[in-house]
Structures are given as C-alpha cells and as structure tokens.
Motif scaffolding. Structure first.
Motif, PDB file in Angstrom:
ATOM      1  N   TYR A   1       0.153-106.691  -0.493  1.00 37.92           N
ATOM      2  CA  TYR A   1       1.156-105.654  -0.215  1.00 37.92           C
ATOM      3  C   TYR A   1       1.559-104.895  -1.481  1.00 37.92           C
ATOM      4  O   TYR A   1       1.813-103.681  -1.436  1.00 37.92           O
ATOM      5  CB  TYR A   1       2.378-106.268   0.465  1.00 37.92           C
ATOM      6  CG  TYR A   1       2.163-106.496   1.947  1.00 37.92           C
ATOM      7  CD1 TYR A   1       2.191-105.442   2.848  1.00 37.92           C
ATOM      8  CD2 TYR A   1       1.916-107.770   2.440  1.00 37.92           C
ATOM      9  CE1 TYR A   1       1.976-105.650   4.208  1.00 37.92           C
ATOM     10  CE2 TYR A   1       1.692-107.995   3.801  1.00 37.92           C
ATOM     11  CZ  TYR A   1       1.725-106.923   4.673  1.00 37.92           C
ATOM     12  OH  TYR A   1       1.500-107.128   6.022  1.00 37.92           O
ATOM     13  N   CYS A   2       1.613-105.587  -2.608  1.00 37.04           N
ATOM     14  CA  CYS A   2       1.919-104.906  -3.869  1.00 37.04           C
ATOM     15  C   CYS A   2       0.842-103.872  -4.199  1.00 37.04           C
ATOM     16  O   CYS A   2       1.141-102.741  -4.613  1.00 37.04           O
ATOM     17  CB  CYS A   2       2.033-105.924  -5.006  1.00 37.04           C
ATOM     18  SG  CYS A   2       3.515-106.927  -4.940  1.00 37.04           S
ATOM     19  N   MET A   3      -0.415-104.260  -4.018  1.00 41.94           N
ATOM     20  CA  MET A   3      -1.519-103.340  -4.272  1.00 41.94           C
ATOM     21  C   MET A   3      -1.451-102.139  -3.340  1.00 41.94           C
ATOM     22  O   MET A   3      -1.744-101.007  -3.740  1.00 41.94           O
ATOM     23  CB  MET A   3      -2.856-104.073  -4.093  1.00 41.94           C
ATOM     24  CG  MET A   3      -3.132-105.132  -5.149  1.00 41.94           C
ATOM     25  SD  MET A   3      -3.275-104.442  -6.813  1.00 41.94           S
ATOM     26  CE  MET A   3      -4.772-103.469  -6.659  1.00 41.94           C
TER      27      MET A   3
ATOM     28  N   ALA B   1       6.727-102.725  -7.663  1.00 44.38           N
ATOM     29  CA  ALA B   1       5.452-103.343  -7.281  1.00 44.38           C
ATOM     30  C   ALA B   1       4.762-103.954  -8.503  1.00 44.38           C
ATOM     31  O   ALA B   1       4.191-105.052  -8.426  1.00 44.38           O
ATOM     32  CB  ALA B   1       4.552-102.313  -6.616  1.00 44.38           C
ATOM     33  N   SER B   2       4.817-103.264  -9.628  1.00 45.77           N
ATOM     34  CA  SER B   2       4.200-103.780 -10.855  1.00 45.77           C
ATOM     35  C   SER B   2       4.875-105.074 -11.301  1.00 45.77           C
ATOM     36  O   SER B   2       4.207-106.035 -11.697  1.00 45.77           O
ATOM     37  CB  SER B   2       4.305-102.742 -11.981  1.00 45.77           C
ATOM     38  OG  SER B   2       3.497-101.617 -11.692  1.00 45.77           O
TER      39      SER B   2
ATOM     40  N   ASP C   1       4.005-105.592 -20.092  1.00 51.80           N
ATOM     41  CA  ASP C   1       3.706-104.866 -21.327  1.00 51.80           C
ATOM     42  C   ASP C   1       3.327-103.422 -21.033  1.00 51.80           C
ATOM     43  O   ASP C   1       3.825-102.489 -21.681  1.00 51.80           O
ATOM     44  CB  ASP C   1       2.569-105.578 -22.061  1.00 51.80           C
ATOM     45  CG  ASP C   1       2.198-104.873 -23.360  1.00 51.80           C
ATOM     46  OD1 ASP C   1       2.961-104.986 -24.326  1.00 51.80           O
ATOM     47  OD2 ASP C   1       1.149-104.197 -23.393  1.00 51.80           O
ATOM     48  N   GLN C   2       2.484-103.214 -20.013  1.00 53.26           N
ATOM     49  CA  GLN C   2       2.074-101.859 -19.648  1.00 53.26           C
ATOM     50  C   GLN C   2       3.249-101.029 -19.153  1.00 53.26           C
ATOM     51  O   GLN C   2       3.403 -99.858 -19.504  1.00 53.26           O
ATOM     52  CB  GLN C   2       0.976-101.916 -18.572  1.00 53.26           C
ATOM     53  CG  GLN C   2      -0.336-102.499 -19.052  1.00 53.26           C
ATOM     54  CD  GLN C   2      -0.933-101.692 -20.206  1.00 53.26           C
ATOM     55  OE1 GLN C   2      -1.223-100.504 -20.066  1.00 53.26           O
ATOM     56  NE2 GLN C   2      -1.104-102.338 -21.349  1.00 53.26           N
ATOM     57  N   LEU C   3       4.105-101.657 -18.347  1.00 57.65           N
ATOM     58  CA  LEU C   3       5.272-100.952 -17.814  1.00 57.65           C
ATOM     59  C   LEU C   3       6.236-100.568 -18.931  1.00 57.65           C
ATOM     60  O   LEU C   3       6.750 -99.442 -18.976  1.00 57.65           O
ATOM     61  CB  LEU C   3       5.984-101.836 -16.778  1.00 57.65           C
ATOM     62  CG  LEU C   3       7.255-101.287 -16.123  1.00 57.65           C
ATOM     63  CD1 LEU C   3       7.015 -99.924 -15.496  1.00 57.65           C
ATOM     64  CD2 LEU C   3       7.763-102.262 -15.065  1.00 57.65           C
ATOM     65  N   LEU C   4       6.453-101.477 -19.876  1.00 58.82           N
ATOM     66  CA  LEU C   4       7.415-101.217 -20.953  1.00 58.82           C
ATOM     67  C   LEU C   4       6.863-100.275 -22.017  1.00 58.82           C
ATOM     68  O   LEU C   4       7.636 -99.618 -22.721  1.00 58.82           O
ATOM     69  CB  LEU C   4       7.845-102.541 -21.592  1.00 58.82           C
ATOM     70  CG  LEU C   4       8.770-103.382 -20.696  1.00 58.82           C
ATOM     71  CD1 LEU C   4       8.909-104.793 -21.246  1.00 58.82           C
ATOM     72  CD2 LEU C   4      10.132-102.727 -20.563  1.00 58.82           C
ATOM     73  N   LYS C   5       5.553-100.183 -22.135  1.00 62.38           N
ATOM     74  CA  LYS C   5       4.981 -99.179 -23.042  1.00 62.38           C
ATOM     75  C   LYS C   5       5.275 -97.771 -22.526  1.00 62.38           C
ATOM     76  O   LYS C   5       5.522 -96.848 -23.301  1.00 62.38           O
ATOM     77  CB  LYS C   5       3.477 -99.389 -23.179  1.00 62.38           C
ATOM     78  CG  LYS C   5       3.093-100.492 -24.168  1.00 62.38           C
ATOM     79  CD  LYS C   5       1.597-100.663 -24.257  1.00 62.38           C
ATOM     80  CE  LYS C   5       1.247-101.743 -25.274  1.00 62.38           C
ATOM     81  NZ  LYS C   5      -0.213-102.025 -25.320  1.00 62.38           N
ATOM     82  N   ALA C   6       5.240 -97.625 -21.198  1.00 61.64           N
ATOM     83  CA  ALA C   6       5.537 -96.322 -20.590  1.00 61.64           C
ATOM     84  C   ALA C   6       7.041 -96.072 -20.550  1.00 61.64           C
ATOM     85  O   ALA C   6       7.494 -94.943 -20.742  1.00 61.64           O
ATOM     86  CB  ALA C   6       4.958 -96.261 -19.172  1.00 61.64           C
TER      87      ALA C   6
ATOM     88  N   ALA D   1      12.678-104.799 -16.127  1.00 62.93           N
ATOM     89  CA  ALA D   1      11.380-105.331 -16.545  1.00 62.93           C
ATOM     90  C   ALA D   1      11.497-106.081 -17.868  1.00 62.93           C
ATOM     91  O   ALA D   1      10.891-107.141 -18.058  1.00 62.93           O
ATOM     92  CB  ALA D   1      10.360-104.201 -16.662  1.00 62.93           C
ATOM     93  N   LEU D   2      12.305-105.530 -18.791  1.00 70.68           N
ATOM     94  CA  LEU D   2      12.467-106.168 -20.098  1.00 70.68           C
ATOM     95  C   LEU D   2      13.124-107.546 -19.956  1.00 70.68           C
ATOM     96  O   LEU D   2      12.707-108.515 -20.596  1.00 70.68           O
ATOM     97  CB  LEU D   2      13.308-105.266 -21.012  1.00 70.68           C
ATOM     98  CG  LEU D   2      13.578-105.792 -22.431  1.00 70.68           C
ATOM     99  CD1 LEU D   2      12.284-106.162 -23.140  1.00 70.68           C
ATOM    100  CD2 LEU D   2      14.372-104.759 -23.228  1.00 70.68           C
ATOM    101  N   ALA D   3      14.145-107.630 -19.082  1.00 69.02           N
ATOM    102  CA  ALA D   3      14.819-108.919 -18.872  1.00 69.02           C
ATOM    103  C   ALA D   3      13.852-109.950 -18.292  1.00 69.02           C
ATOM    104  O   ALA D   3      13.826-111.115 -18.714  1.00 69.02           O
ATOM    105  CB  ALA D   3      16.016-108.729 -17.935  1.00 69.02           C
ATOM    106  N   ARG D   4      13.028-109.507 -17.344  1.00 68.40           N
ATOM    107  CA  ARG D   4      12.050-110.440 -16.755  1.00 68.40           C
ATOM    108  C   ARG D   4      11.008-110.871 -17.776  1.00 68.40           C
ATOM    109  O   ARG D   4      10.587-112.034 -17.797  1.00 68.40           O
ATOM    110  CB  ARG D   4      11.365-109.776 -15.554  1.00 68.40           C
ATOM    111  CG  ARG D   4      12.272-109.601 -14.350  1.00 68.40           C
ATOM    112  CD  ARG D   4      11.411-109.446 -13.119  1.00 68.40           C
ATOM    113  NE  ARG D   4      12.125-108.817 -12.021  1.00 68.40           N
ATOM    114  CZ  ARG D   4      11.608-108.608 -10.816  1.00 68.40           C
ATOM    115  NH1 ARG D   4      10.356-108.959 -10.575  1.00 68.40           N
ATOM    116  NH2 ARG D   4      12.305-108.044  -9.858  1.00 68.40           N
TER     117      ARG D   4
END
Length: 527
Positions: A158-160, A173-174, A195-200, A207-210
């Motif tokens: 489902y995430c995909m 989803a990411s 890492d990919q999400l936080l680079k953007a 996301a950072l907390a997780r």
C-alpha cells in the motif's frame, strides 16, 4: 420547527447541541426527526446524516456499543442511497461515495481503538477503498493497520501504491516504508528512506524525530547531530531557538544521550506549540517518572544501588504535567496517570492504578502498555507470580515498532524476575531480544554483565558492562563502579583505575570506589 418539515434545521440544532455538550437535548432532537420527509432518496440521505450525528453523540458520551450500532445502520442506509443516486442525482455520486467511505473509516477506527480488533478494522478500510480506490489517506491507514498486525508485505504494497499514484502524503508513505524496513530488520534501508527525505526537506521534523529514534536503536546516535545541523542551516541560526519542531528533536537527542536536564528544557520549549505539545509533555512526564531509565518494578539491583527513594519534586512535576496532557488516545492518558500513581509507591495508589490497568485490558485486549503496567503494579505489591504471568503474555506477542518501548520494558522486567530466581538462561534469551531491537539498550547490557558476574565470568561481565557504560554516556556511576570492579577481578588494573577516576570526577564521594577499587588496583600494580 413545529411542522416537522425543517429537517435540515433540526440537524444543525442537534449538531450545535452536541458541540455545547447538551447531549440529552441533542438526542431528543435527533429521535424526533421524521424519516418520511421528502422522497425516498432524500429520506435515506437524511437518515444517514441523523445516524452519523447519533454516532458522534454516542462516541462523546462513551456509549461505544451504541456508536457502532449507529454507524452500522448509517453504512446500510448509505448503501441504499448509492443504489439510487446514479439515476436520480448523478452529480452527487462522488460526494456520496466519499461519505460511504468515511463511514467505513469511522467503523474501522472504532474497532481499532475500542475493541482492538485489527482484522475487522482492516476489513472496513478495504470496504472504504471500494468507494474511493485512489484515496491515499485510506491506503496509508490500511498500511498502518497491516504493520500493527505484522503483515509487513501488505503494508509495503500500500505504501508503494501511494508513492506511485499520489502527490499527497508521499512523505508519510516514505516514513512508513522506513518503518517496514525497520520491522523487517533491514535497518540500513530504513535509515536510507529517512536520509533521502531529510536531504530534500531537512526541517521535516516528524521524519527527523523518527530517524533519531532509529539511530538510537541501531547504536548509531553519533550520526544524529549531522541531521540536526542540516535542519539548523535550513531554518536559520537566529530562528532555530524558536522552532518547536527543532527543539523537540534536539530534546529527543539529548534524552537518548542521558542528558535529562537539557532534554526537559528542550521539551519544555516544544510543548508551547500545539503540534508538538502532546509528544513533548509525554516525554517530560516519562523523564520525571524515570530519569535514569531504570527498569520500573525491577528489583535485581536493589541490594547494590538501593531501593531508589521517591523524588517527590519530580513526582509533583509529573502530577502537574499529567493534568495538562491532552491526547486523542484516551488510553495513553490513563496509562500515564496510572504510572504517576505507581511512582508514589503508596499502596493505595498502586492498587488504584492496578484496577485501572485491569479495566483497560478488558476494554482493549492484548494492549501491551496496560499489561506491562499491571505487571509493574503486581511487582510493587509483592505479587511477583502474577506479574510474571502477565509479562509472559507480552513475551509471546508479535513485536511492533509502535509499542517498542513497552515490549522492551516487559522483556527487561521479566528478565529481572528470572535473574532473581537464578534462571539465567531464560533471562539471557530475553536480554538478547532487547538488544536485537535496541542496540543502545543500556539495561540489557547491564543485566547481562550482572549474570556473567554472578557466574564469576569477570572478563565477559566486563565486556557487557563496557557497553552499558558506553551507552549510558559514561554518566551512570553505578555502572561505572560495576565495570571497574569487574576490570579489577579480570586483572585489568589500569583500566579499573581509569574508570574509577572518571566516576570520581563527577561523583567524588561515590561509596566504595576509592577503597575497594582505586586503592586495591594501585596496590596490585605496585606489587
């Protein structure tokens, strides 16, 4: 209103009365609404609306069985609406399908929260997707349920689907994909997604907390400052001190580093923001109740480090914070309230907490926080066999990232009970589970070192105490003493002296360190 024809006004009046908490008046208005106003389609649409208002009323008054009954009737009525709407009002089809989907989602939420029936919640969410197969929020809710039930492949599917078909909720989803990887023990892949999400988006604080939590569990907390620095650059040096999301994440990092005072300061700033208030206040309460991250209820180390007298000021702070703690999850509020009661170590309060935990367990079967709470209360009341039976239940359950801390607490407390009974093999298996899911679990290393020490395997004990010392940020004098003692027993006298100096630098009056460790190690070296 007296004509009985102004149905819409009656609904608006009932809605207003519900908002004003005049529930009896609202119910009377809704029960008076005629189902015969207008044509058959309009009558069915009005009946759906009436039943949904009734369901909302029942939810707010705690009549959960009546709430589900009203929602079930609303779903059936809305099915009749959809059979006729295509012909009579084709322009309204999309809206009415969305309404049908929302009813199914409400039923799913009810089953999940009030009955802990994940499979039934999944069934209702799938039914909702029949009405709107492109709704990314429903797909993500389904993914969350699948991850809770342990069906990681379905969650990933489902995430995909969300990532392929939706421009909305991509970040969610990411993050969930990262959770799937984490639950599959594919830790590097999980870190990669964050890492990919936080680079953007370096300032995506959820996301950072997780990620900080994940790095802590993987024993890689040293990598967290890099991401905090990226967020600081993104927000700006002058603004970051006022950014609640950043303060929360920095507080989380400080807490995991064992710097509880600065962590509380950060969380205190973050709690002023509505988005971060709930998480920040919850963490502040947990720090007040257990600042040194001991095993609540554990007694294996009592003879070595004392019974741990109550810090009345910390408990008073926790009692004050719990009064302002707000959460949509009423069970979470009850859990924290009960833990505050237990922390007082007053028998009457502990019995009250136990009674509440038992009721919670009956309301929501296999609710891990309630089961662990029961076990802690039983231990405090000297009813260890009952505590052990509850903890064994948790030990047989499927681990989930959502309740990771509760699972860890259960495993540690059960290991503590086994250690007291000299059942070291059984305790060791549980401690391995802790470290499998959290490489930074200081207590698991400490318990394992304690077992080896009891078996007079001082070299192995020292190895595990080293890890405990490292992951306690070299700040726990009790662990420091144990490490130095086992270095001495393993004839590593220079290392024993080094650790003794580190402990005495921050705790100059620590008992027995100078006489039993430092002086003996020096004397041995001289000889």
């Amino acid at each position: 209103m007296k004509t009985g024809k102004q149905t819409n006004m009656k609904f608006e009046l009932a809605d207003l009365l519900i908002q004003l908490k005049h529930y009896n008046k609202a119910e009377r208005v809704l029960l008076q609404v005629s189902q015969d106003d207008g044509g058959e389609l309009e009558s069915a649409m009005n009946e759906t609306r009436r039943l949904l208002l009734l369901a909302s009323l029942h939810e707010q008054t705690g009549r959960h069985a009546d709430q589900l009954d009203a929602l079930t009737q609303a779903r059936d009525t809305q099915a009749r609406v959809l059979k006729r709407i295509h012909v009579e009002q084709p322009d309204a089809v999309v809206d009415q399908k969305a309404l049908a989907a929302s009813i199914c989602c409400k039923m799913a939420k009810h089953c999940q929260i009030h009955e802990n029936d994940i499979q039934q919640a999944i069934k209702y969410h799938k039914e909702a997707l029949i009405y709107d197969e492109t709704d990314s929020k429903i797909m993500l809710d389904l993914a969350k349920l699948f991850i809770s039930s342990g069906d990681l492949d379905a969650c990933q599917q489902y995430c995909m689907q969300v990532l392929r078909t939706s421009n909305n909720n991509e970040d969610q989803a990411s993050m969930m994909m990262a959770d799937v990887m984490f639950n599959k023990n594919q830790y590097n892949d999980a870190i990669y997604h964050y890492d990919q999400l936080l680079k953007a988006r370096p300032d995506h604080y959820e996301a950072l907390a997780r990620l900080i939590g994940l790095l802590h569990r993987r024993g890689q907390l040293r990598d967290a400052p890099r991401y905090l620095e990226l967020a600081k650059v993104k927000v700006g040096e002058g603004k970051v001190d006022m950014d609640a999301g950043y303060q929360y994440c920095k507080g989380l990092y400080e807490w995991y580093c064992g710097k509880t005072r600065s962590a509380v300061e950060m969380f205190n700033m973050a709690r002023c923001d509505s988005e971060w208030n709930e998480k920040a206040v919850e963490n502040m309460i947990r720090i007040c109740l257990n600042p040194d991250k001991s095993t609540l209820g554990g007694e294996a180390f009592e003879s070595l480090q004392g019974s741990g007298e109550n810090d009345n000021s910390a408990i008073s702070t926790a009692e004050r914070l719990i009064k302002e703690f707000k959460s949509s999850d009423s069970l979470k509020v009850q859990v924290l309230e009960n833990l505050v009661l237990i922390a007082t170590k007053n028998k009457t309060n502990i019995e009250r907490a136990l009674s509440s935990f038992v009721n919670m367990g009956q309301t929501k079967k296999d609710y891990v926080p309630a089961i662990v709470g029961m076990a802690v209360a039983y231990v405090m009341l000297k009813q260890t066999p009952k505590a052990r039976n509850q903890l064994k239940r948790v030990a047989k359950m499927q681990w989930t990232s959502e309740e990771a801390d509760e699972f860890e607490h259960a495993w540690l407390l059960l290991a503590d009970i086994y250690i007291q009974a000299s059942k070291y093999d059984m305790a060791t298996e549980l401690l391995k589970k802790c470290l499998e899911h959290n490489k930074s679990c200081c207590k698991a290393y400490e318990y394992t070192g304690f077992i080896y020490e009891k078996q007079m395997s001082y070299k192995d004990a020292a190895t595990h105490y080293e890890m405990a010392w490292e992951y306690s940020n070299q700040s726990d004098p009790v662990i420091g003493y144990k490490l130095a003692f086992n270095y001495l027993k393993a004839k590593r006298n220079a290392d024993a002296i080094d650790i003794a100096h580190k402990v005495l630098a921050t705790n100059p009056n620590y008992p027995r360190m100078k006489k039993e460790i430092l002086d003996k190690a020096r004397a041995t070296i001289r000889v």
